[in-house]
Design a protein around this motif. Structure first.
Motif, PDB file in Angstrom:
ATOM      1  N   ARG A 128       0.835  -1.205   0.000  1.00  0.00           N
ATOM      2  CA  ARG A 128       0.000   0.000   0.000  1.00  0.00           C
ATOM      3  C   ARG A 128       0.867   1.251   0.000  1.00  0.00           C
ATOM      4  NH1 ARG A 128      -5.296   1.311   1.736  1.00  0.00           N
ATOM      5  NH2 ARG A 128      -5.487   3.438   2.478  1.00  0.00           N
ATOM      6  N   ASP A 129       0.597   2.164  -0.925  1.00  0.00           N
ATOM      7  CA  ASP A 129       1.212   3.484  -0.891  1.00  0.00           C
ATOM      8  C   ASP A 129       0.466   4.337   0.129  1.00  0.00           C
ATOM      9  OD1 ASP A 129       2.892   2.677  -2.866  1.00  0.00           O
ATOM     10  OD2 ASP A 129       2.171   4.060  -4.402  1.00  0.00           O
ATOM     11  N   THR A 130       1.210   5.067   0.961  1.00  0.00           N
ATOM     12  CA  THR A 130       0.572   5.926   1.949  1.00  0.00           C
ATOM     13  C   THR A 130       0.126   7.230   1.286  1.00  0.00           C
ATOM     14  OG1 THR A 130       2.637   7.008   2.574  1.00  0.00           O
ATOM     15  CG2 THR A 130       2.071   4.973   3.734  1.00  0.00           C
ATOM     16  N   GLU A 131      -0.717   7.949   1.999  1.00  0.00           N
ATOM     17  CA  GLU A 131      -1.174   9.250   1.500  1.00  0.00           C
ATOM     18  C   GLU A 131       0.018  10.210   1.459  1.00  0.00           C
ATOM     19  OE1 GLU A 131      -4.357  11.622   0.046  1.00  0.00           O
ATOM     20  OE2 GLU A 131      -4.293   9.501   0.612  1.00  0.00           O
ATOM     21  N   ARG A 132       0.247  10.819   0.306  1.00  0.00           N
ATOM     22  CA  ARG A 132       1.391  11.738   0.153  1.00  0.00           C
ATOM     23  C   ARG A 132       0.879  13.172   0.092  1.00  0.00           C
ATOM     24  NH1 ARG A 132       3.802  13.957  -4.213  1.00  0.00           N
ATOM     25  NH2 ARG A 132       2.449  12.741  -5.583  1.00  0.00           N
ATOM     26  N   LYS A 133       1.463  14.012   0.940  1.00  0.00           N
ATOM     27  CA  LYS A 133       1.069  15.408   0.960  1.00  0.00           C
ATOM     28  C   LYS A 133       1.484  16.101  -0.339  1.00  0.00           C
ATOM     29  CE  LYS A 133       1.311  15.976   5.989  1.00  0.00           C
ATOM     30  NZ  LYS A 133       1.946  16.722   7.110  1.00  0.00           N
ATOM     31  N   ALA A 134       0.707  17.088  -0.740  1.00  0.00           N
ATOM     32  CA  ALA A 134       1.010  17.836  -1.960  1.00  0.00           C
ATOM     33  C   ALA A 134       2.394  18.470  -1.854  1.00  0.00           C
ATOM     34  CB  ALA A 134      -0.047  18.912  -2.190  1.00  0.00           C
ATOM     35  N   GLY A 135       3.206  18.242  -2.876  1.00  0.00           N
ATOM     36  CA  GLY A 135       4.545  18.805  -2.900  1.00  0.00           C
ATOM     37  C   GLY A 135       5.608  17.948  -2.237  1.00  0.00           C
ATOM     38  N   ALA A 136       5.206  16.895  -1.531  1.00  0.00           N
ATOM     39  CA  ALA A 136       6.178  16.026  -0.868  1.00  0.00           C
ATOM     40  C   ALA A 136       7.028  15.301  -1.900  1.00  0.00           C
ATOM     41  CB  ALA A 136       5.474  15.017   0.025  1.00  0.00           C
ATOM     42  N   THR A 138       8.846  12.553  -1.349  1.00  0.00           N
ATOM     43  CA  THR A 138       8.988  11.125  -1.065  1.00  0.00           C
ATOM     44  C   THR A 138       7.623  10.458  -1.007  1.00  0.00           C
ATOM     45  OG1 THR A 138      11.022  11.481   0.207  1.00  0.00           O
ATOM     46  CG2 THR A 138       9.872   9.396   0.548  1.00  0.00           C
ATOM     47  N   GLN A 139       7.486   9.340  -1.696  1.00  0.00           N
ATOM     48  CA  GLN A 139       6.290   8.512  -1.620  1.00  0.00           C
ATOM     49  C   GLN A 139       6.622   7.290  -0.769  1.00  0.00           C
ATOM     50  OE1 GLN A 139       2.825   8.581  -2.922  1.00  0.00           O
ATOM     51  NE2 GLN A 139       2.960   7.086  -1.265  1.00  0.00           N
ATOM     52  N   TYR A 140       5.901   7.120   0.335  1.00  0.00           N
ATOM     53  CA  TYR A 140       6.139   5.991   1.218  1.00  0.00           C
ATOM     54  C   TYR A 140       5.247   4.820   0.824  1.00  0.00           C
ATOM     55  CZ  TYR A 140       8.737   9.241   4.136  1.00  0.00           C
ATOM     56  OH  TYR A 140       9.653  10.162   4.589  1.00  0.00           O
ATOM     57  N   GLU A 235      14.460   4.428  -3.301  1.00  0.00           N
ATOM     58  CA  GLU A 235      14.736   4.320  -4.735  1.00  0.00           C
ATOM     59  C   GLU A 235      14.404   5.636  -5.416  1.00  0.00           C
ATOM     60  OE1 GLU A 235      13.089   1.910  -8.694  1.00  0.00           O
ATOM     61  OE2 GLU A 235      12.164   1.624  -6.729  1.00  0.00           O
ATOM     62  N   LYS A 236      15.344   6.173  -6.190  1.00  0.00           N
ATOM     63  CA  LYS A 236      15.116   7.392  -6.944  1.00  0.00           C
ATOM     64  C   LYS A 236      14.135   7.123  -8.088  1.00  0.00           C
ATOM     65  CE  LYS A 236      17.785  10.153  -4.623  1.00  0.00           C
ATOM     66  NZ  LYS A 236      17.217  11.300  -3.853  1.00  0.00           N
ATOM     67  N   ILE A 237      13.216   8.074  -8.315  1.00  0.00           N
ATOM     68  CA  ILE A 237      12.172   7.926  -9.322  1.00  0.00           C
ATOM     69  C   ILE A 237      12.208   9.114 -10.272  1.00  0.00           C
ATOM     70  CG2 ILE A 237       9.675   7.828  -9.694  1.00  0.00           C
ATOM     71  CD1 ILE A 237      10.700   5.296  -8.502  1.00  0.00           C
ATOM     72  N   GLN A 240       7.761  11.281 -12.179  1.00  0.00           N
ATOM     73  CA  GLN A 240       6.638  11.278 -11.253  1.00  0.00           C
ATOM     74  C   GLN A 240       6.565  12.633 -10.541  1.00  0.00           C
ATOM     75  OE1 GLN A 240       4.435   8.880 -10.937  1.00  0.00           O
ATOM     76  NE2 GLN A 240       5.459   7.244 -12.088  1.00  0.00           N
ATOM     77  N   ALA A 241       5.514  12.819  -9.783  1.00  0.00           N
ATOM     78  CA  ALA A 241       5.361  14.059  -9.030  1.00  0.00           C
ATOM     79  C   ALA A 241       6.240  14.068  -7.780  1.00  0.00           C
ATOM     80  CB  ALA A 241       3.900  14.246  -8.628  1.00  0.00           C
ATOM     81  N   PHE A 242       6.912  12.955  -7.504  1.00  0.00           N
ATOM     82  CA  PHE A 242       7.817  12.849  -6.368  1.00  0.00           C
ATOM     83  C   PHE A 242       9.166  12.351  -6.864  1.00  0.00           C
ATOM     84  CE2 PHE A 242       5.081   9.162  -6.758  1.00  0.00           C
ATOM     85  CZ  PHE A 242       5.970   8.090  -6.771  1.00  0.00           C
ATOM     86  N   GLU A 243      10.182  12.428  -6.001  1.00  0.00           N
ATOM     87  CA  GLU A 243      11.548  12.123  -6.414  1.00  0.00           C
ATOM     88  C   GLU A 243      12.034  10.743  -5.990  1.00  0.00           C
ATOM     89  OE1 GLU A 243      13.964  15.245  -4.865  1.00  0.00           O
ATOM     90  OE2 GLU A 243      13.118  16.787  -6.188  1.00  0.00           O
ATOM     91  N   GLU A 244      11.435  10.170  -4.964  1.00  0.00           N
ATOM     92  CA  GLU A 244      11.900   8.869  -4.502  1.00  0.00           C
ATOM     93  C   GLU A 244      10.790   8.073  -3.845  1.00  0.00           C
ATOM     94  OE1 GLU A 244      14.971   9.296  -1.570  1.00  0.00           O
ATOM     95  OE2 GLU A 244      13.591   9.996  -0.017  1.00  0.00           O
ATOM     96  N   TYR A 245      10.926   6.753  -3.915  1.00  0.00           N
ATOM     97  CA  TYR A 245      10.090   5.826  -3.173  1.00  0.00           C
ATOM     98  C   TYR A 245      10.853   5.408  -1.922  1.00  0.00           C
ATOM     99  CZ  TYR A 245       5.752   4.195  -5.398  1.00  0.00           C
ATOM    100  OH  TYR A 245       4.461   4.077  -5.840  1.00  0.00           O
ATOM    101  N   SER A 246      10.185   5.415  -0.799  1.00  0.00           N
ATOM    102  CA  SER A 246      10.743   4.872   0.430  1.00  0.00           C
ATOM    103  C   SER A 246       9.861   3.704   0.851  1.00  0.00           C
ATOM    104  CB  SER A 246      10.784   5.933   1.527  1.00  0.00           C
ATOM    105  OG  SER A 246      11.341   5.396   2.720  1.00  0.00           O
ATOM    106  N   ARG A 247      10.370   2.491   0.660  1.00  0.00           N
ATOM    107  CA  ARG A 247       9.577   1.288   0.919  1.00  0.00           C
ATOM    108  C   ARG A 247      10.010   0.635   2.222  1.00  0.00           C
ATOM    109  NH1 ARG A 247      10.685   0.976  -4.757  1.00  0.00           N
ATOM    110  NH2 ARG A 247       8.756   1.131  -5.983  1.00  0.00           N
ATOM    111  N   ALA A 248       9.044   0.165   2.970  1.00  0.00           N
ATOM    112  CA  ALA A 248       9.323  -0.592   4.195  1.00  0.00           C
ATOM    113  C   ALA A 248       8.593  -1.926   4.111  1.00  0.00           C
ATOM    114  CB  ALA A 248       8.854   0.181   5.417  1.00  0.00           C
TER     115      ALA A 248
END
Length: 256
Positions: A128-136, A138-140, A235-237, A240-248
């Motif tokens: 599951r991708d978490t809710e990402r704030k506008a302009g953030a 990092t996508q968790y 991981e750098k992306i 996309q509207a974000f620059e990196e994925y942070s996966r746990a």
């Protein structure tokens, strides 16, 4: 004593604090402190809690919790929680077929059930991708898996059945106390080398291990009970509207 004296001199205004060697030491110390801050910040995770042994034809319960193992936080405090939120889990049967399990809120956890209709290994996964704030930037992303063994066959016990981008997989179906455990970290379907994996034992013992060139970690358990493995990777992306994925990701396994 030489290092202590040099430090004392620098505190009195000695010009040593401006030397390249001292600056390098300060940078190294900052890196070490930052590393431990990161480890401390990653103490909590999303876990799938369930009995790792199931019975054919009998209802099996699966819980999704946030926090440390056995120290759960109320789901209303989950930083990704929304009112009336439901999380869908993927159930992978031994024959490779899949179905969805919808969870319901139960106070301090989310609950789902299923009835095994085959012998073999069942995998339950959360992605599951978490809710990402506008302009953030990092996508968790949250990943968690659990493997439930029904009967004695190893049918279905394969990492190829899991579609998560990041997960730790147990290459064994039975773990014995004082016997070596082998786990493999997969990222996007391939073994991930040189990555840190945290192991949490039932006694509260915690150890960080680094995967080898094949993405494998090995250790000898000192206690019986349920163990957890946790890992996080960035991981750098592009595009996309974000620059990196942070996966746990987390998983659990039982040592007998």
């Amino acid at each position: 004593m030489e290092k202590i004296s040099a430090y004392a001199k620098s505190r009195r205004g000695n010009s040593l604090s401006n030397t390249p060697k001292f600056k390098h030491m300060k940078k190294l110390l900052f890196s070490i402190l930052s590393f431990f801050i990161i480890l401390s910040a990653s103490a909590h995770a999303v876990f799938i809690e369930t009995s790792l042994q199931g019975t054919k034809g009998k209802s099996h319960t699966v819980k999704v919790v946030y926090g440390e193992p056995d120290e759960h936080e109320l789901i209303s405090k989950w930083w990704w929680y929304k009112e009336d939120m439901q999380v869908t889990l993927t159930l992978i049967k031994p024959d490779g077929s899949t179905s969805s399990l919808t969870t319901t809120a139960q106070g301090n956890h989310l609950l789902a059930t299923f009835i095994p209709d085959q012998d073999g290994a069942y995998h339950v996964s959360l992605k599951r991708d978490t809710e990402r704030k506008a302009g953030a930037k990092t996508q968790y992303q949250i990943n968690a898996i659990a493997t439930i063994q029904v009967g004695n066959t190893t049918l279905g016990h394969t990492s190829a059945h899991l579609a998560n981008e990041l997960f730790v997989f147990a290459d064994q179906t039975v773990f014995k106390n004082k016997k070596e455990v082998s786990l493999t970290l997969f990222q996007k379907g391939k073994p991930a080398p040189n990555a840190a994996v945290q192991i949490i034992a039932p006694s509260g013992w915690i150890k960080w291990l680094e995967t080898d060139a094949q993405g494998v970690i090995k250790f000898i358990p000192e206690w019986k009970g349920k163990y957890y493995a946790e890992v996080s990777r960035k991981e750098k992306i592009e595009g996309q509207a974000f620059e990196e994925y942070s996966r746990a990701s987390s998983m659990s396994f039982a040592v007998n």
